[in-house]
Design a protein around this motif. Structure first.
Motif, short mmCIF file in Angstrom:
data_model
loop_
_atom_site.label_atom_id
_atom_site.label_comp_id
_atom_site.label_asym_id
_atom_site.label_seq_id
_atom_site.Cartn_x
_atom_site.Cartn_y
_atom_site.Cartn_z
N GLY A 124 -6.86 -12.29 -3.92
CA GLY A 124 -6.18 -12.22 -5.20
C GLY A 124 -6.48 -10.91 -5.88
N VAL A 125 -5.44 -10.30 -6.44
CA VAL A 125 -5.58 -9.02 -7.14
C VAL A 125 -4.74 -9.06 -8.40
CG1 VAL A 125 -5.13 -6.52 -7.05
CG2 VAL A 125 -5.92 -7.72 -5.00
N VAL A 126 -5.30 -8.57 -9.50
CA VAL A 126 -4.56 -8.37 -10.74
C VAL A 126 -4.75 -6.92 -11.12
CG1 VAL A 126 -4.28 -9.03 -13.15
CG2 VAL A 126 -4.95 -10.77 -11.46
N LEU A 127 -3.68 -6.14 -11.08
CA LEU A 127 -3.69 -4.72 -11.45
C LEU A 127 -2.96 -4.59 -12.78
CD1 LEU A 127 -4.22 -1.70 -10.59
CD2 LEU A 127 -1.90 -1.76 -9.61
N VAL A 128 -3.60 -3.93 -13.74
CA VAL A 128 -3.02 -3.79 -15.07
C VAL A 128 -2.92 -2.31 -15.43
CG1 VAL A 128 -3.21 -4.41 -17.51
CG2 VAL A 128 -3.98 -6.02 -15.76
N SER A 129 -1.71 -1.89 -15.81
CA SER A 129 -1.48 -0.50 -16.18
C SER A 129 -2.02 -0.25 -17.59
CB SER A 129 0.02 -0.19 -16.14
OG SER A 129 0.68 -0.83 -17.22
N PRO A 130 -2.13 1.02 -17.99
CA PRO A 130 -2.62 1.33 -19.34
C PRO A 130 -1.77 0.70 -20.44
CG PRO A 130 -2.67 3.29 -17.99
CD PRO A 130 -1.95 2.23 -17.18
N ASP A 131 -0.47 0.49 -20.18
CA ASP A 131 0.38 -0.12 -21.20
C ASP A 131 0.49 -1.64 -21.06
OD1 ASP A 131 1.95 -0.09 -18.96
OD2 ASP A 131 3.65 0.93 -19.88
#
Length: 150
Positions: free
Chosen positions: A26-33
């Motif tokens: 499982g991966v959750v990638l969150v951008s700066p916005d």
């Protein structure tokens, strides 16, 4: 702190069921916005929990590269993976050493990767995604700590 100040962040988790057994990541990638990108998948491989954690980190790095990320703060609840990737520890297992070397090589695609350990309860979304990839129910929440009476 604003989202822009935090930059790109990834939370990742791997599970093996049983241990050793089928691997889910499982991966959750969150951008700066604040835009989220998620992975929940079975790898089709079998291995131990440490191997599962390293596959999850590799998937987080690959997803970040797909989105043009150059600097990443990566969070994992695997003390083994974090300690090995930051040079605090190593392994005698040739297979795990090979996975660690491949992961460290993947770091070179970035200007910087900051690897941080966090407690399991603060990695719940990635854990949920890894478990869901194998059709497993979420882990029950930890029991509240009891206060000691003197």
């Amino acid at each position: 702190m604003s989202n822009d100040a935090r930059g790109w962040q990834a939370w990742c988790d791997g599970t093996a069921c049983p241990n050793p057994g089928r691997i889910g990541i499982g991966v959750v990638l969150v951008s700066p916005d604040g835009v989220r990108h998620e992975i929940s998948r079975a790898t089709g491989r079998s291995g131990c929990n440490n191997e599962a954690e390293l596959h999850a980190i590799a998937a987080a790095l690959a997803l970040a590269r797909e989105h043009g990320v150059t600097t990443l703060k990566l969070h994992s609840d695997s003390r083994f993976a974090v300690d090995c990737l930051t040079g605090i520890d190593d392994t005698d297992s040739p297979h795990l050493a090979e996975l660690l070397a491949a992961t460290k090589t993947a770091f070179s695609a970035f200007d910087a990767v900051f690897v941080r350990w966090l407690p399991r309860h603060r990695n719940a979304e990635a854990d949920l995604a890894a478990r869901a990839a194998l059709g497993l129910a979420p882990k029950p929440p930890p029991l509240p700590r009891r206060k000691r009476h003197r």
